[in-house]
Design a protein around this motif. Structure first.
Motif, mmCIF file in Angstrom:
data_model
loop_
_atom_site.group_PDB
_atom_site.id
_atom_site.type_symbol
_atom_site.label_atom_id
_atom_site.label_comp_id
_atom_site.label_asym_id
_atom_site.label_seq_id
_atom_site.Cartn_x
_atom_site.Cartn_y
_atom_site.Cartn_z
ATOM 1 N N ASN A 24 16.573 -27.159 69.681
ATOM 2 C CA ASN A 24 15.696 -28.334 69.737
ATOM 3 C C ASN A 24 15.513 -28.826 71.162
ATOM 4 O O ASN A 24 14.482 -29.417 71.499
ATOM 5 N N TYR A 27 12.963 -26.144 72.992
ATOM 6 C CA TYR A 27 11.541 -26.168 72.613
ATOM 7 C C TYR A 27 10.690 -27.065 73.516
ATOM 8 O O TYR A 27 9.656 -26.617 74.030
ATOM 9 N N THR A 108 1.120 -30.847 70.807
ATOM 10 C CA THR A 108 1.740 -30.263 69.614
ATOM 11 C C THR A 108 3.244 -30.493 69.591
ATOM 12 O O THR A 108 3.897 -30.510 70.634
ATOM 13 N N ASP A 109 3.776 -30.703 68.398
ATOM 14 C CA ASP A 109 5.225 -30.853 68.237
ATOM 15 C C ASP A 109 5.749 -29.807 67.258
ATOM 16 O O ASP A 109 6.814 -29.960 66.672
ATOM 17 N N ASN A 110 4.976 -28.740 67.090
ATOM 18 C CA ASN A 110 5.315 -27.686 66.149
ATOM 19 C C ASN A 110 5.340 -26.355 66.887
ATOM 20 O O ASN A 110 4.381 -26.002 67.586
ATOM 21 N N LYS A 112 5.176 -23.290 65.782
ATOM 22 C CA LYS A 112 4.175 -22.333 65.325
ATOM 23 C C LYS A 112 2.810 -22.625 65.946
ATOM 24 O O LYS A 112 2.100 -21.718 66.396
ATOM 25 N N LYS A 113 2.430 -23.910 65.977
ATOM 26 C CA LYS A 113 1.146 -24.293 66.575
ATOM 27 C C LYS A 113 1.142 -24.018 68.083
ATOM 28 O O LYS A 113 0.124 -23.622 68.643
ATOM 29 N N GLU A 210 11.999 -19.298 66.494
ATOM 30 C CA GLU A 210 11.489 -19.349 65.135
ATOM 31 C C GLU A 210 12.297 -18.471 64.186
ATOM 32 O O GLU A 210 12.316 -18.682 62.985
#
Length: 211
Positions: A24, A27, A108-110, A112-113, A210
């Motif tokens: 975390n 990222y 973005t906070d994802n 994958k995105k 991921e």
């Protein structure tokens, strides 16, 4: 070794719940680095646009002989204007797409995105470079063709050649154009290649997070 590399090194030595916490932490750093890279690409594209505008407009408006030569090559201003508008239009579109990519990566906070945004950015740059190389090749070939057609000296010289000599002359001209396009490709590889490598590295690290 930068902060991200140190954090990744410590993360690899950790076990249990601490490893999740470190992921975390990593990222947002990857997100920040990716956003910074795309922002740099955005500024480079603006600089490229300004560069080509100056290269094309300063000689055209400051030199009557240069303007006359261009008019002689292309026959009229319309063809030259169309090529110029298309070229600048593509560069502006490229700038817009990079700006969108930067915004998408920044908010973005994802994971994958973020990975999808990085892939889109890579595709945009890839297609932009391919387009420029193809357009450079076509423009130079068309320019040479019009130069031969509209220049009496060139036309007269070619009229005295046989078919083999004409084919050889055309092959040499296309070869020279290919070499020039290759030099342009090297320029883009140097200009965008290093930043794309860093962006690809961030993408691979995101894939690891991921898994």
């Amino acid at each position: 070794m930068d902060e991200l590399e140190l954090l990744k090194k410590d993360w690899g030595k950790q076990d249990g719940p601490y490893k999740k916490l470190s992921a975390n932490d990593i990222y947002p750093m990857l997100q920040k680095k990716s956003s910074s890279i795309v922002k740099t690409l955005f500024y480079i594209s603006i600089g490229e646009l300004v560069f080509w505008i100056l290269i094309n407009t300063i000689p055209y408006f400051s030199s009557d002989s240069y303007r006359e030569k261009l008019d002689a090559v292309y026959g009229n201003d319309f063809i030259l204007a169309v090529l110029t508008v298309i070229s600048y239009g593509v560069i502006l579109l490229f700038i817009y797409l990079l700006f969108k990519s930067h915004k998408a990566i920044s908010v973005t906070d994802n994971a994958k995105k973020l990975m999808e945004s990085i892939l889109k950015t890579r595709r945009v740059i890839k297609y932009y470079v391919i387009y420029n190389l193809v357009m450079a090749f076509i423009s130079m070939v068309v320019g040479l063709y019009f130069a031969i057609i509209h220049n009496p000296e060139y036309s007269e010289t070619i009229s005295h050649l046989d078919k083999k000599q004409i084919l050889l002359a055309y092959a040499m001209m296309i070869g020279c154009v290919a070499v020039f396009v290759f030099i342009i490709w090297l320029f883009y590889k140097l200009l965008y290649g290093l930043l794309l490598k860093r962006l690809n590295r961030n993408y691979r690290e995101l894939k690891k997070l991921e898994v």
